[in-house]
Design an enzyme around this catalytic site. Structure first.
Site, PDB file in Angstrom:
ATOM      1  N   LYS A  22       3.533  -7.084  -5.791  1.00 25.59           N
ATOM      2  CA  LYS A  22       3.134  -8.234  -6.611  1.00 25.59           C
ATOM      3  C   LYS A  22       3.500  -7.987  -8.064  1.00 25.59           C
ATOM      4  O   LYS A  22       3.927  -8.879  -8.779  1.00 25.59           O
ATOM      5  CB  LYS A  22       1.631  -8.503  -6.510  1.00 25.59           C
ATOM      6  CG  LYS A  22       1.251  -9.721  -7.332  1.00 25.59           C
ATOM      7  CD  LYS A  22      -0.229  -9.999  -7.310  1.00 25.59           C
ATOM      8  CE  LYS A  22      -1.036  -9.022  -8.111  1.00 25.59           C
ATOM      9  NZ  LYS A  22      -0.818  -9.119  -9.578  1.00 25.59           N
ATOM     10  N   LEU A  71     -11.391  -3.319  -6.979  1.00 26.47           N
ATOM     11  CA  LEU A  71     -10.498  -3.199  -5.824  1.00 26.47           C
ATOM     12  C   LEU A  71     -10.679  -4.338  -4.826  1.00 26.47           C
ATOM     13  O   LEU A  71     -11.775  -4.879  -4.645  1.00 26.47           O
ATOM     14  CB  LEU A  71     -10.754  -1.866  -5.112  1.00 26.47           C
ATOM     15  CG  LEU A  71     -10.554  -0.628  -5.986  1.00 26.47           C
ATOM     16  CD1 LEU A  71     -10.797   0.638  -5.164  1.00 26.47           C
ATOM     17  CD2 LEU A  71      -9.166  -0.598  -6.618  1.00 26.47           C
ATOM     18  N   GLY A  75      -9.188  -0.405 -10.820  1.00 27.79           N
ATOM     19  CA  GLY A  75     -10.469  -0.746 -10.211  1.00 27.79           C
ATOM     20  C   GLY A  75     -10.538  -2.221  -9.841  1.00 27.79           C
ATOM     21  O   GLY A  75      -9.508  -2.883  -9.709  1.00 27.79           O
ATOM     22  N   GLY A 129      -5.774  -5.777  -1.199  1.00 29.82           N
ATOM     23  CA  GLY A 129      -4.413  -5.410  -1.618  1.00 29.82           C
ATOM     24  C   GLY A 129      -4.342  -3.941  -1.999  1.00 29.82           C
ATOM     25  O   GLY A 129      -3.438  -3.213  -1.572  1.00 29.82           O
ATOM     26  N   HIS A 130      -5.314  -3.460  -2.795  1.00 29.24           N
ATOM     27  CA  HIS A 130      -5.323  -2.042  -3.178  1.00 29.24           C
ATOM     28  C   HIS A 130      -5.515  -1.151  -1.947  1.00 29.24           C
ATOM     29  O   HIS A 130      -4.907  -0.097  -1.819  1.00 29.24           O
ATOM     30  CB  HIS A 130      -6.489  -1.745  -4.134  1.00 29.24           C
ATOM     31  CG  HIS A 130      -6.405  -2.435  -5.454  1.00 29.24           C
ATOM     32  ND1 HIS A 130      -7.242  -3.474  -5.801  1.00 29.24           N
ATOM     33  CD2 HIS A 130      -5.609  -2.223  -6.522  1.00 29.24           C
ATOM     34  CE1 HIS A 130      -6.951  -3.867  -7.035  1.00 29.24           C
ATOM     35  NE2 HIS A 130      -5.971  -3.134  -7.493  1.00 29.24           N
ATOM     36  N   MET A 171      -3.161 -11.510  -3.676  1.00 32.95           N
ATOM     37  CA  MET A 171      -4.434 -10.889  -4.077  1.00 32.95           C
ATOM     38  C   MET A 171      -4.285 -10.235  -5.433  1.00 32.95           C
ATOM     39  O   MET A 171      -3.276  -9.588  -5.722  1.00 32.95           O
ATOM     40  CB  MET A 171      -4.865  -9.855  -3.057  1.00 32.95           C
ATOM     41  CG  MET A 171      -5.393 -10.490  -1.811  1.00 32.95           C
ATOM     42  SD  MET A 171      -6.239  -9.261  -0.789  1.00 32.95           S
ATOM     43  CE  MET A 171      -6.620 -10.288   0.620  1.00 32.95           C
ATOM     44  N   SER A 172      -5.302 -10.417  -6.273  1.00 35.09           N
ATOM     45  CA  SER A 172      -5.294  -9.848  -7.619  1.00 35.09           C
ATOM     46  C   SER A 172      -6.740  -9.711  -8.080  1.00 35.09           C
ATOM     47  O   SER A 172      -7.580 -10.555  -7.750  1.00 35.09           O
ATOM     48  CB  SER A 172      -4.562 -10.808  -8.566  1.00 35.09           C
ATOM     49  OG  SER A 172      -4.862 -10.493  -9.913  1.00 35.09           O
ATOM     50  N   GLY A 214       2.173  -1.837  -5.817  1.00 40.90           N
ATOM     51  CA  GLY A 214       2.257  -3.122  -5.111  1.00 40.90           C
ATOM     52  C   GLY A 214       3.446  -3.935  -5.592  1.00 40.90           C
ATOM     53  O   GLY A 214       3.778  -3.938  -6.775  1.00 40.90           O
TER      54      GLY A 214
END
Ligand code: PAF
Length: 287
Positions: A149, A33, A31, A36-37, A184-185, A147
């Site tokens: 990342k 979000l 979640g 990136g997601h 993005m995180s 991802g």
């Protein structure tokens, strides 16, 4: 978009969708979000007829002093974003559903979880492999998208699904970055504006290493040393690790080339951030 809270209901939905001839792609998330997601959802759609996403903040992958309690949760906003992106079903189980009383089982991928992230977070990947196993048994996807990342996570999950014959294809999608280069995180939202600026030392260092590789440097030790120096020149950031490792064993490499992952983790205040670049087995490089 259907929101499904129960494992058996999720299984029934997936079985019926597959009986109707649909291929299912899955994007597991915790979640909070961001784009990136949602890019993972777009990628998932290219591989299947129907996309299923999950939102579950998995207690098993957080250490005792980590941010489980403060991890951002907003199911309604997440559901709206997934709906807008064309997700067919959202699996959103609760903690008791996933870990009922008496739960005892572990899923451990030997060695790979002890490297890099595993230094500071020794139990983290056992928590990830456990929940991904459970999510895969609930959703029964043909393909799942992760991802880049979280490259170590993707490598471990790919190993697990191969070792245990899950029959689910693992797709690893490129890292999505903010305009200034920060990966993005969900944890970026913890950063104050000053911390946000300091955090850029991590992508700056990795980018310098990536460019050195592109300019022909192949000595891993020299590149790691340079990346380390860039991070250490930013006093507001605490380096956890920065290394160049093999994407197969996660052991440090001497020379940069096909199958190299250059990965780093830093703390900015109490927020832990990750980033990396890698060269895949065919020699395609990507930051
Ligand atoms: O990458 C994440 O968000 C999580 O580790 C995952 C894969 C959803 C498992 O909880």
């Amino acid at each position: 978009m259907l929101i499904i809270p129960e494992i058996h209901e999720m299984q029934r939905w997936s079985d019926s969708a597959r009986r109707d001839g649909n291929r299912i792609a899955f994007v597991p998330t915790m979640g909070a979000l961001h784009e990136g997601h949602l890019t993972l959802v777009d990628r998932a759609r290219q591989h299947a007829d129907l996309v299923v996403a999950s939102v579950f903040v998995n207690p098993a992958q957080f250490g005792p002093n980590e941010d489980f309690d403060r991890y951002p949760r907003d199911l309604e906003a997440d559901a709206a974003m997934l709906h807008d992106r064309g997700v067919a079903a959202l699996f959103a189980p609760n903690r008791d559903g996933m870990y009922p009383d008496g739960f005892r089982t572990t899923v451990h991928v030997a060695e790979l979880g002890g490297m890099l992230e595993g230094g500071a977070r020794p139990t983290h990947f056992d928590g990830v492999t456990l929940i991904v196993t459970k999510l895969f048994h609930a959703v029964r996807p043909d393909v799942a998208v992760f991802g880049r990342k979280d490259a170590q996570q993707a490598i471990i999950i790919r190993r697990m699904t191969r070792d245990l014959d899950f029959g689910t294809e693992i797709v690893v999608a490129p890292t999505v970055r903010e305009r200034d280069g920060l990966a993005m995180s969900s944890r970026n939202r913890y950063l104050s504006s000053e911390e946000r600026e300091a955090a850029l030392a991590l992508p700056r260092a990795l980018k310098a290493g990536f460019e050195a590789y592109r300019d022909g440097e192949r000595n891993a030790r020299a590149v790691v040393k340079m990346m380390r120096a860039i991070i250490e020149s930013e006093p507001r950031v605490r380096l956890d690790y920065i290394d160049a490792v093999s994407t197969g064993s996660l052991e440090p490499v001497e020379r940069l080339g096909a199958g190299t992952l250059a990965a780093g983790a830093v703390y900015v205040g109490s927020t832990r951030l990750l980033d990396n670049w890698w060269i895949d087995d065919d020699g395609h490089e990507e930051m």
